[in-house]
Write a protein that holds these residues in place. Structure first.
Motif, PDB file in Angstrom:
ATOM      1  N   ARG A  30       3.456  14.832  -0.168  1.00 30.41           N
ATOM      2  CA  ARG A  30       4.844  14.961   0.263  1.00 30.41           C
ATOM      3  C   ARG A  30       5.104  14.105   1.500  1.00 30.41           C
ATOM      4  NH1 ARG A  30       6.216  20.885   1.386  1.00 30.41           N
ATOM      5  NH2 ARG A  30       4.868  20.483   3.176  1.00 30.41           N
ATOM      6  N   ALA A  31       4.131  14.067   2.423  1.00 29.22           N
ATOM      7  CA  ALA A  31       4.280  13.255   3.626  1.00 29.22           C
ATOM      8  C   ALA A  31       4.377  11.773   3.274  1.00 29.22           C
ATOM      9  CB  ALA A  31       3.102  13.497   4.569  1.00 29.22           C
ATOM     10  N   VAL A  32       3.635  11.354   2.261  1.00 34.67           N
ATOM     11  CA  VAL A  32       3.709   9.961   1.817  1.00 34.67           C
ATOM     12  C   VAL A  32       5.089   9.661   1.248  1.00 34.67           C
ATOM     13  CG1 VAL A  32       2.849   8.312   0.087  1.00 34.67           C
ATOM     14  CG2 VAL A  32       1.234   9.699   1.406  1.00 34.67           C
ATOM     15  N   ARG A  33       5.609  10.580   0.418  1.00 32.76           N
ATOM     16  CA  ARG A  33       6.921  10.364  -0.193  1.00 32.76           C
ATOM     17  C   ARG A  33       8.021  10.281   0.862  1.00 32.76           C
ATOM     18  NH1 ARG A  33       5.032  14.419  -3.771  1.00 32.76           N
ATOM     19  NH2 ARG A  33       6.419  15.977  -2.820  1.00 32.76           N
ATOM     20  N   GLU A  34       7.863  11.060   1.958  1.00 35.90           N
ATOM     21  CA  GLU A  34       8.904  11.092   2.985  1.00 35.90           C
ATOM     22  C   GLU A  34       8.800   9.952   3.988  1.00 35.90           C
ATOM     23  OE1 GLU A  34       8.361  14.935   4.676  1.00 35.90           O
ATOM     24  OE2 GLU A  34       9.366  16.000   3.032  1.00 35.90           O
ATOM     25  N   LEU A  62      -4.860   8.601  -4.902  1.00 42.33           N
ATOM     26  CA  LEU A  62      -4.909   9.029  -3.504  1.00 42.33           C
ATOM     27  C   LEU A  62      -5.983  10.106  -3.437  1.00 42.33           C
ATOM     28  CD1 LEU A  62      -1.147   9.307  -2.469  1.00 42.33           C
ATOM     29  CD2 LEU A  62      -2.857   7.831  -1.413  1.00 42.33           C
ATOM     30  N   VAL A  63      -7.122   9.803  -2.797  1.00 44.34           N
ATOM     31  CA  VAL A  63      -8.279  10.696  -2.871  1.00 44.34           C
ATOM     32  C   VAL A  63      -8.808  10.999  -1.473  1.00 44.34           C
ATOM     33  CG1 VAL A  63      -8.928   9.778  -5.132  1.00 44.34           C
ATOM     34  CG2 VAL A  63      -9.931   8.793  -3.061  1.00 44.34           C
ATOM     35  N   ARG A  64      -9.668  12.006  -1.430  1.00 44.22           N
ATOM     36  CA  ARG A  64     -10.378  12.310  -0.190  1.00 44.22           C
ATOM     37  C   ARG A  64     -11.384  11.209   0.075  1.00 44.22           C
ATOM     38  NH1 ARG A  64     -13.035  17.844  -1.532  1.00 44.22           N
ATOM     39  NH2 ARG A  64     -13.850  17.646   0.599  1.00 44.22           N
ATOM     40  N   PRO A  65     -11.507  10.700   1.299  1.00 49.85           N
ATOM     41  CA  PRO A  65     -12.416   9.576   1.587  1.00 49.85           C
ATOM     42  C   PRO A  65     -13.867   9.864   1.216  1.00 49.85           C
ATOM     43  CG  PRO A  65     -10.903   9.897   3.406  1.00 49.85           C
ATOM     44  CD  PRO A  65     -10.689  11.048   2.467  1.00 49.85           C
ATOM     45  N   ALA A  74       0.835  -1.206   0.000  1.00 49.60           N
ATOM     46  CA  ALA A  74       0.000   0.000   0.000  1.00 49.60           C
ATOM     47  C   ALA A  74       0.870   1.256   0.000  1.00 49.60           C
ATOM     48  CB  ALA A  74      -0.923  -0.009   1.208  1.00 49.60           C
ATOM     49  N   LEU A  75       1.909   1.244   0.820  1.00 48.48           N
ATOM     50  CA  LEU A  75       2.798   2.401   0.898  1.00 48.48           C
ATOM     51  C   LEU A  75       3.555   2.603  -0.412  1.00 48.48           C
ATOM     52  CD1 LEU A  75       3.698   4.656   2.719  1.00 48.48           C
ATOM     53  CD2 LEU A  75       5.414   3.147   3.706  1.00 48.48           C
ATOM     54  N   ALA A  76       3.977   1.503  -1.039  1.00 50.59           N
ATOM     55  CA  ALA A  76       4.698   1.601  -2.310  1.00 50.59           C
ATOM     56  C   ALA A  76       3.808   2.188  -3.402  1.00 50.59           C
ATOM     57  CB  ALA A  76       5.220   0.227  -2.723  1.00 50.59           C
ATOM     58  N   LEU A  77       2.561   1.718  -3.489  1.00 52.33           N
ATOM     59  CA  LEU A  77       1.633   2.258  -4.499  1.00 52.33           C
ATOM     60  C   LEU A  77       1.346   3.744  -4.232  1.00 52.33           C
ATOM     61  CD1 LEU A  77      -0.938  -0.688  -4.765  1.00 52.33           C
ATOM     62  CD2 LEU A  77       0.664   0.068  -6.533  1.00 52.33           C
ATOM     63  N   ALA A  78       1.161   4.086  -2.957  1.00 48.42           N
ATOM     64  CA  ALA A  78       0.875   5.482  -2.610  1.00 48.42           C
ATOM     65  C   ALA A  78       2.044   6.385  -2.971  1.00 48.42           C
ATOM     66  CB  ALA A  78       0.560   5.591  -1.119  1.00 48.42           C
ATOM     67  N   LYS A  79       3.271   5.889  -2.745  1.00 46.87           N
ATOM     68  CA  LYS A  79       4.450   6.682  -3.096  1.00 46.87           C
ATOM     69  C   LYS A  79       4.525   6.914  -4.598  1.00 46.87           C
ATOM     70  CE  LYS A  79       7.843   6.071   0.570  1.00 46.87           C
ATOM     71  NZ  LYS A  79       9.240   5.721   0.861  1.00 46.87           N
ATOM     72  N   ALA A  80       4.180   5.890  -5.388  1.00 49.94           N
ATOM     73  CA  ALA A  80       4.214   6.021  -6.849  1.00 49.94           C
ATOM     74  C   ALA A  80       3.255   7.112  -7.315  1.00 49.94           C
ATOM     75  CB  ALA A  80       3.882   4.680  -7.498  1.00 49.94           C
ATOM     76  N   VAL A  81       2.049   7.154  -6.715  1.00 45.92           N
ATOM     77  CA  VAL A  81       1.060   8.177  -7.088  1.00 45.92           C
ATOM     78  C   VAL A  81       1.509   9.558  -6.604  1.00 45.92           C
ATOM     79  CG1 VAL A  81      -1.330   8.936  -6.811  1.00 45.92           C
ATOM     80  CG2 VAL A  81      -0.820   6.503  -7.053  1.00 45.92           C
ATOM     81  N   ALA A  82       2.064   9.601  -5.387  1.00 43.89           N
ATOM     82  CA  ALA A  82       2.450  10.882  -4.774  1.00 43.89           C
ATOM     83  C   ALA A  82       3.567  11.578  -5.526  1.00 43.89           C
ATOM     84  CB  ALA A  82       2.859  10.658  -3.321  1.00 43.89           C
ATOM     85  N   HIS A  95       0.662  10.727 -14.553  1.00 39.58           N
ATOM     86  CA  HIS A  95       0.218  11.422 -13.333  1.00 39.58           C
ATOM     87  C   HIS A  95      -0.752  12.545 -13.674  1.00 39.58           C
ATOM     88  CE1 HIS A  95       4.009   9.612 -11.752  1.00 39.58           C
ATOM     89  NE2 HIS A  95       3.285   9.525 -10.642  1.00 39.58           N
ATOM     90  N   ARG A  96      -1.810  12.672 -12.891  1.00 42.12           N
ATOM     91  CA  ARG A  96      -2.745  13.791 -13.056  1.00 42.12           C
ATOM     92  C   ARG A  96      -3.358  14.127 -11.704  1.00 42.12           C
ATOM     93  NH1 ARG A  96      -8.133  11.939 -13.315  1.00 42.12           N
ATOM     94  NH2 ARG A  96      -8.300   9.659 -13.443  1.00 42.12           N
ATOM     95  N   THR A  97      -3.814  15.364 -11.588  1.00 43.03           N
ATOM     96  CA  THR A  97      -4.435  15.830 -10.345  1.00 43.03           C
ATOM     97  C   THR A  97      -5.797  16.414 -10.662  1.00 43.03           C
ATOM     98  OG1 THR A  97      -2.291  16.344  -9.376  1.00 43.03           O
ATOM     99  CG2 THR A  97      -4.208  17.378  -8.377  1.00 43.03           C
TER     100      THR A  97
END
Length: 685
Positions: free
Chosen positions: A431-435, A467-470, A414-422, A448-450
């Motif tokens: 940024r917090a996910v990447r760090e 990575l979205v708002r719940p 989960a963390l690896a996928l989140a880092k890829a998106v971040a 990548h798109r936002t």
């Protein structure tokens, strides 16, 4: 085709805002000058030159009017204003008084000589600028002086011209002090620095520093350029441009600003910006640009002054030419008309607003508040609502990932996928996910798109992950329960999804800034209505609001950038609104607010959209106090200028005052409004 080149020049000889207008008009008529802007407050001219030869033509055009155009950095030293002529006129006036006592028959001749010597530089300038402005103060004083000589009032003519010259010297000195205060920040940089090289420490001139150089700053020395600390720990004082009296602790990785003082300890830092292009230079540039943009009060006063002078001149003509036909006493009425000529000068009124605005902008630059225009300085003091962003404004803006709740996949995956998106997002949560967890690598992602208000997306190993708002996606009951529990604890949340399937919940925590609570307390004491507008979840916003003393009704959470914009638009209709933000998503609301304020540490988009830059949250109450103080000084200046003119206009018509009191009224009002404005430079905000 090459764009016209912009050059900055010093203009010598400008002693009032009307002079700046004359100079600007003359420069705009010079062939080869595409556009000219002149600021009386800074004493500078900004020329867009089509051809290099236009610079010489511009200098000649101003020389013909009695002004001097000098390249920036080649200022002439010595005392400002016509002090030599004032000294000569005063000496002759003193001698004439002695003659009148010892040799009365020569007294009139001596007074005439004193008056002619004093009026000579004024008459010369009046002739040079007559075609452009026949009603300049130099013309009015020259006519009044020569007229007084013609009707036999030699002593009064000499006193009038002497008082006027003294007034010009005092005004020029006061203006020079204001300009010096405006550009004093650049003097904080040291002349020589200790650079670290292959041969050890070498002392070099400040100009020799380059980006990437390493420098040592011992205790008691000022930091030579913006940079980042490599070694050492120290207490650094930044009060000269933040207004904060207490030194701040700095260590490896921290950013330091050129001009700050190392009070205790020693630092080795790496230069990130050239000294002449650093933060102090940027502050001076923004202050200069602010002085070129007139406030509403300046425009109103300018419009009034353009009508005031012709109206009083018509009154003077009526008194001199019409009233004697009915009342006789031609010389008496002519004397009154000459006094009215002096009262017709609008200098004090014209200077009253820009002098206060210039002092306010300069004081703001030394208090951590960067006003981009006089209009922003003026408008801020009138707003009654203050809208605040949360992340990066009230908080440190560096949330930490404190918990990962996987849903059907492993925590590391989960963390690896989140880092890829971040990787493709600049959001603080991304940024917090990447760090987080440096040992966990991210797979290759593309596309990548936002989507504002929703989240960030990317294609990872052939599947689109986000990575979205719940609250942006429908959630199964068990996932919604996890989200609810984490939210109640005050966490900011982000959901890792593949399509509509939830893969993990990420919980973050941000820390309020140390100065946030004190700043909000000070803002409330100023009578402002506070509104926290955030895209974060309501629970997280309420938890922060409780810690900072905000009431629940002052908090609006879960807002998209469009929702923030609409909220700001509504508040703008209720007494005006100032908006403080730091992120890209705040830019639309900042631009729409009555006054937009951005924290300098935030994004460039927010700073561009804002009207005011803040070095920190602690500077926010100072910005409001300074704006209100400036508005009060503007009102005092206008009342002083108009009141003195009105009193002496009436007393002159009634025959109670004459020439030299009229000059005292004009120069006295001019000097008083300038001094009153200078008070702002040392005001406590």
């Amino acid at each position: 085709m090459e764009a016209p080149k912009v050059r900055v020049f010093r203009v010598e000889g400008m002693d009032c805002a009307d002079c700046a207008r004359k100079v600007e008009d003359a420069l705009n008529r010079v062939p080869g000058v595409v556009k000219a802007e002149v600021s009386f407050q800074s004493g500078k001219a900004y020329l867009q030159l089509e051809v290099p030869q236009a610079e010489e033509e511009a200098a000649r055009a101003l020389s013909a009017l009695g002004y001097r155009l000098r390249p920036e950095g080649k200022e002439k030293g010595g005392l400002p204003g016509p002090w030599r002529w004032a000294l000569a006129s005063g000496g002759l006036l003193l001698g004439a008084f002695g003659f009148s006592q010892l040799l009365p028959q020569l007294g009139a001749l001596a007074y005439t000589l004193a008056a002619l010597v004093g009026v000579f530089p004024l008459f010369r300038r009046a002739l040079r600028s007559f075609r452009q402005n026949p009603f300049s103060i130099q013309t009015l004083v020259s006519v009044a002086t020569l007229g007084a000589l013609a009707i036999g009032a030699q002593a009064e003519a000499a006193v009038v011209v002497f008082l006027f010259l003294v007034g010009e010297v005092l005004e020029a000195y006061a203006v020079a002090q204001a300009r010096g205060a405006l550009f004093a920040l650049g003097e904080l940089l040291p002349r020589r620095v200790y650079r670290l090289g292959a041969m050890g420490v070498e002392e070099v001139p400040l100009e020799a520093l380059r980006v990437g150089d390493r420098v040592r700053v011992p205790p008691g020395e000022r930091v030579p350029a913006d940079g980042r600390v490599l070694q050492g720990e120290a207490l650094v004082e930044e009060s000269a441009f933040t207004g904060e009296p207490l030194p701040q602790a700095k260590g490896p990785g921290d950013r330091v600003l050129g001009g700050s003082l190392v009070a205790e300890g020693s630092l080795v830092l790496q230069v990130e910006r050239h000294p002449k292009a650093g933060f102090l230079a940027e502050m001076e540039r923004m202050a200069e640009e602010a002085l070129l943009k007139k406030s509403q009060a300046e425009r109103v006063v300018d419009a009034f002054s353009r009508r005031y002078t012709p109206a009083v001149l018509l009154l003077a003509g009526f008194v001199a030419l019409v009233l004697p036909l009915f009342q006789g006493d031609f010389l008496g009425h002519l004397y009154k008309a000459l006094a009215l000529l002096l009262i017709a000068c609008p200098c004090a009124l014209v200077v009253s607003v820009p002098a206060a605005i210039a002092a306010g902008v300069a004081r703001g630059a030394r208090a951590g508040v960067l006003f981009k225009s006089g209009a922003a300085l003026e408008a801020l003091g009138r707003v009654r609502n203050l809208a605040l962003d949360k992340t990066g404004t009230l908080t440190l803006g560096r949330p930490r990932l404190v918990r990962v709740v996987p849903l059907g996949i492993g925590e590391e995956e989960a963390l690896a996928l989140a880092k890829a998106v971040a990787e493709g997002s600049g959001h603080p949560l991304a940024r917090a996910v990447r760090e987080a967890a440096p040992e966990v690598g991210a797979p290759l992602a593309e596309g990548h798109r936002t989507e504002p208000g929703l989240g960030a997306f990317a294609w990872v190993e052939g599947r689109e992950v986000g990575l979205v708002r719940p609250e942006a996606v429908p959630l199964p009951k068990e996932v919604a329960e996890v989200v609810r529990e984490l939210a109640q604890e005050g966490h900011s949340l982000s959901l890792l999804v593949e399509g509509t399937r939830a893969l993990a919940v990420f919980a973050f925590q941000d820390t309020p800034k140390e100065e946030a609570q004190a700043a909000l307390r000070a803002l409330r004491a100023l009578g402002l209505r506070l509104h926290l507008l955030t895209g974060d979840r309501e629970e997280a916003a309420l938890a922060l609001g409780k810690a900072l003393g905000l009431k629940p009704e002052e908090i609006r959470a879960g807002l998209s950038p469009l929702d923030k914009l609409r909220a700001v638009e509504a508040l703008a209709q209720e007494g005006g609104v100032a908006m403080v933000g730091d992120g890209v998503n705040d830019a639309p609301a900042l631009a729409r607010a009555t006054v937009g304020l951005a924290v300098v540490e935030g994004t460039e988009a927010a700073l561009r959209a804002a009207d005011v830059g803040l070095l920190g949250l602690a500077a926010l109450p100072r910005a409001f106090r300074l704006s209100r103080m400036t508005l009060a000084v503007v009102r005092q200046n206008i009342a002083l200028a108009v009141g003195l003119k009105g009193v002496f206009l009436l007393s002159t018509l009634l025959g109670l005052t004459g020439l030299w009191p009229a000059v005292l009224a004009d120069n006295g009002a001019l000097f008083l409004v300038t001094l009153n404005s200078l008070r702002l430079l040392w005001a406590r905000v």
